[in-house]
Every structure is written in C-alpha cells, then in structure tokens.
Design an enzyme around this catalytic site. Structure first.
Site, short mmCIF file in Angstrom:
data_model
loop_
_atom_site.label_atom_id
_atom_site.label_comp_id
_atom_site.label_asym_id
_atom_site.label_seq_id
_atom_site.Cartn_x
_atom_site.Cartn_y
_atom_site.Cartn_z
CG ASN A 62 58.86 4.13 20.34
OD1 ASN A 62 57.40 4.35 21.17
ND2 ASN A 62 59.44 3.43 19.81
CG ASP A 76 60.95 5.10 12.43
OD1 ASP A 76 61.49 4.00 11.61
OD2 ASP A 76 61.48 6.31 12.25
CG ASP A 129 63.66 5.91 8.52
OD1 ASP A 129 63.01 5.61 9.60
OD2 ASP A 129 64.22 7.09 8.74
CG ASP A 160 52.94 1.03 19.28
OD1 ASP A 160 53.43 1.60 19.45
OD2 ASP A 160 52.17 0.62 20.56
CG HIS A 204 57.55 1.38 23.80
ND1 HIS A 204 58.35 1.30 22.20
CD2 HIS A 204 58.11 0.82 24.23
CE1 HIS A 204 59.07 0.83 22.35
NE2 HIS A 204 59.44 0.51 23.59
#
Length: 532
Positions: free
Chosen positions: A254, A289, A246, A263, A259
C-alpha cells in the site's frame, strides 16, 4: 411501463427455495392433530357402519400419516435453513410431497365413502373435518403451492363429487360450497406465495450483503460466525478446521504502490483461496490482509496438513497487477475443532497462535520476504500524497475534545474496513481486537439494527460524505444501549480520503424518552404526537 415479472415455481434463487421448503418442517403439530382427528372419526364410523372399505381406508390413512410424521421428524433435525443444502431441500420436499399426497388421497376417498353411506349422524362431523383439513393445509403449506394444490384436489374433489350426485338438495349445496371455498383458497394461495417469495428473496439478498466483504466478495466475520455455528453443531471433535492466513509485509505494498494496487492484490489472494477450497468450505476476509478458510471435512489424519500446504503453495508467489509483478509471502496457521466445548473465538485464537509460529519460523529461515516489484516499474512510485501536518494536528485536537464525552472513538480505512485498534470501543463492548476488526464490529450491534447499519455505512463510504446514524450497541455486560454515531472522512492535501474518523455517543435516555412519547426541546418536556 413494463409490468414486473411474476415469481414462478422455477425461477426462485436457491436460498429462497431452501427457506420455503424448510417452512414445511413446522407442520408437524398440525399433522399430529389431523392424524388424531382422522383416526377418531375413522374408528367411530367403522364401528357404526361395519363397512370393510372404511376400515381399510382408515388403516391406509394411519400408515400414510405415520410416514408423513416420520419425514417431518427427520426434517426437524435440521431446523436452520443454513444447515440444508439444495440437494437436501429437494430430497426432503419430494418425500414430504409423496407422503402428504398419499394421506390426502386416502382422506378424500374416506370422506367420499362416509358421504356415500347412510350414516346421517356422521355427515356433519365429516364435513367439518374436510373443511378443517383444507383450511389447515392452505395455511401451513401455502409456500409450496404445487404440493398444496394436488393435496386439496385429492382431498376435496372426491367427497364433493359424491355430494353433487346425491339426490339431496342440501348435499348439492354443500358440494358447491366446498368447491367454491377450494377455488377461492387456491387463488389466495397463489397471491400469498408470490408475495412471500419476493419478501424472502429480498431479505436473503440483504442478509447476504451484510455477510459479504465488499472488496473481495468473500464472506466477512458474520459469515464466519454463521459457518462455525452451522458446521460445529454437527461436527465431531476434529471434524472441521480453521486456516488463518496473513500476508507478509502487505503494508509496504500500500505504501509503495497505493491502495488501489493493494486492493487488487487482496482480490487476487481471495481468488486463489477460493480456488483452494473444497466443496462446502467457506472463505472469509476478517479485515486488512487477514483471511480464514473453514475446512468442513477435516476428520481424517493429514487433511488439515494437506490443506495448509495447498494454501501456502497457492499464495506464496508473484501476483501480476497492471503489468507489475508484486511478490508477497503468506503465513498460514491451522487448528482443528476440539469439540462442543470450544467456542469459535477459541478455535480462531488457536489458529492465530499457529499463524504467529509459522510467521516466526518463516522469518527464521529467511522465507519471509518483503513486498517486491520490478525495480524499473517501481521507479517513481514511492512519492505519493501524505497526510498533512495540519490534518494530524486537527485530528489530535478533535480526539482531545471528544474523548471525555464519547463512549468510543474509532478509525477505519478508506474502504470502510476497520484496521486500526480502538481501545475505547473494546473497553465498552468487551470485544477483542480480532473480534472488532474488519466488519467484526457488527457482531456488537443489535441483530435488528445490523442490516440497516452496514448498508448505511457502505453507502457512506461510497458517497465519501460524513454520516450520522443511530443503533443499539452491546456493552461488555451484555446490555444494549442506543448510540448516536458521527463519522467524517479525513482527507490529505490532494483531497483523497486517507481514513474515516468516528465517535459513538450514548443517547439511551433520549431514545427512551422518544419511545415513551416524549422529546426534549430547549430543556422543556414536550409530548411527541404520533401522526396517522
């Protein structure tokens, strides 16, 4: 127009080749039946003729049949194509071919010898056995045409040759019939092989797509289920391990950079995880994530600890994205397989517990840093489009109106991944949040509906338009019911999609009426007439 390329023996994708080879494992019962019939005819003809060559060929046929059955029994230990690697498939096919050809050669010589001897009462049974062998081989191993063609030639050509040169019109005609059947069968086999190869390749491509995360190219939760089922079946306690990953403070990336940068960061994380894995290991993205690496060789002491350290070292560092150095941390939790009594969910939960402990320890030691970037580059990036108050009010009203009629309401990220919890979905399906997020929701959909559902959802996200769909959803009691699904994109003031909003409505009664041949129009029953 250019003619479509034909499928040949050498251009099959690995997955298609493995599945076609695995189909050979299903020929054990016909092989047993053929062995029994061959030995029965062999022993009776030897008794009737007292021929030494026939006795020798009968013994050789018994040995070849035993070898063929041994290969098939060994192959049946791994009935699932997911358990068979390319190297294993090639080795199995070679062994199968050698034993199959050996029996075909002995059988052909045996049949030729029977036709050459003055055993009038055994001519017809032997002819029936030859035709039966050819028909059985053509139906059972048609998907491996090279094995089949050689086998048929070895089994049919010798007795046909003997019949052709006998001074007997009936024998001559019988030989021509055998050769004609052989030629027609070979042509039919070629067509069947090409057709089945294309179908298998297409189906496997669809299955791979259903188990692939569209952003990173890694596997998704379905791929994790497949990997666990494949490797846990044969693993001893401690033989495999889950590494739950994680990212620390991914959301600020973000929020701060958008975004697209987020990404790109996830794709770079995926690349680093792929670089860390050993041959056979599987890396999946659960959603957002969160990632999981399945370590398939964790039997030795220290294997899991070394892999955990390698993952943490690879992920905790700066990421260069379009000239921006983004710094995020990563927490890793690992757990070893306890044995056959442990489910995938339990193993994943154990790894998640270890992950949270690692995250807490990193915070306690000051190693858990928020997302960072070069201040000069970051200037001016904080201002971005936000969801308007009107949009939020509209969403709240919509939730109020549909909450009483929908079985589930849910949200997804702009890329179609589930990140936001849905208590109504979890209450209906019995899934946990971890089971539901990402593409995990697909596991609650009927297996026959999954491929079409995931393809339609991906097309919807790409087209950025609302969608209506139907699929069967499994409730917490294990019962599937038809659901009508409606999802719409929610946009901010600039027109950018900020999330998807969807509802599931129970349409089981209507679907059952349709399946029974009735539909309802204006409240009146109407017979639904099928065309064609």
């Amino acid at each position: 127009m250019k003619a479509p390329a034909r499928t040949t023996l050498r251009d099959l994708p690995d997955g298609t080749y493995i599945e076609l080879v695995a189909s050979l494992c299903g020929t054990r019962t016909p092989a047993v039946i053929m062995t029994v019939m061959f030995l029965t005819v062999g022993l009776l003809t030897v008794r009737a003729s007292h021929d030494g060559l026939l006795a020798c060929l009968t013994g050789m046929g018994a040995v070849a049949s035993a070898a063929r059955l041994a290969v098939l029994i060994q192959g049946r230990r791994r009935p699932d194509t997911a358990d068979m690697s390319l190297a294993v498939a090639r080795r199995f096919e070679r062994r199968f071919a050698l034993t199959y050809w050996a029996f075909a050669a002995v059988f052909g010589m045996f049949a030729a010898r029977v036709f050459a001897l003055p055993l009038a009462e055994w001519q017809m049974p032997m002819g029936i056995l030859v035709v039966g062998y050819a028909a059985g081989a053509a139906s059972m191993i048609a998907l491996r045409p090279r094995i089949l063609v050689v086998s048929l030639l070895l089994a049919v050509a010798p007795p046909s040759g003997v019949l052709l040169f006998r001074d007997d019109a009936g024998a001559f005609v019988s030989a021509l019939i055998l050769l004609a059947l052989l030629a027609g069968g070979l042509r039919s086999v070629a067509q069947q092989y090409r057709s089945q190869s294309v179908k298998t390749t297409t189906r496997q491509a669809s299955a791979r797509q259903a188990m692939t995360d569209p952003l990173t190219g890694l596997g998704n939760r379905l791929a994790l289920v497949r990997a666990f089922e494949t490797h846990a079946t044969y693993a001893a306690p401690g033989g495999i391990a889950f590494h739950y990953v994680d990212l620390d403070d991914f959301k600020p990336v973000n929020d701060r950079f958008g975004h697209l940068v987020g990404d790109r960061l996830l794709c770079l994380v995926a690349d680093r995880l792929e670089a860390c894995r050993h041959p056979g290991d599987v890396v999946v993205r659960l959603g957002g994530d969160e990632f999981v690496m399945v370590q398939v060789d964790a039997s030795r002491d220290g294997d899991v600890e070394r892999q955990t350290a390698a993952i943490a070292q690879a992920l905790n560092g700066p990421y260069a994205i379009d000239g921006v150095s983004v710094v995020v941390g990563a927490s890793v939790g690992s757990s070893r397989y306890a044995g056959p009594g442990q489910t995938m969910e339990a193993l994943l939960a154990a790894a998640d517990d270890a992950l949270r402990q690692d995250k807490a320890a990193r915070k306690g030691h000051g190693r858990h840093r928020g997302a960072g970037v070069d201040p000069a580059v970051a200037a001016g990036l904080d201002a971005g489009p936000r969801v308007s108050d009107a949009l939020q009010d509209e969403e709240a009203r919509a939730r109020f109106l549909i909450d009483g009629i929908a079985k589930a309401i849910w949200e997804s990220a702009p890329d179609g991944l589930i990140e936001t919890d849905s208590p109504s979905w979890r209450a209906y399906t019995g899934q946990s949040y971890d089971d539901w997020k990402g593409y995990g929701w697909l596991t609650a959909i009927h297996p026959d509906d999954r491929l079409a559902t995931v393809q339609k959802w991906r097309d919807t996200v790409q087209g950025q338009q609302s969608v209506d769909a139907e699929y069967r959803l499994r409730g917490h009691d294990g019962t599937y019911r038809w659901m009508g699904v409606h999802a719409v994109p929610l946009r901010d003031d600039s027109g950018r999609i900020v999330k998807w909003f969807g509802i599931n409505i129970d349409i089981e009664d209507r679907k059952q009426a349709e399946l029974a041949g009735f539909a309802t129009a204006d409240g009146a029953p109407m017979l639904k007439i099928a065309s064609g």
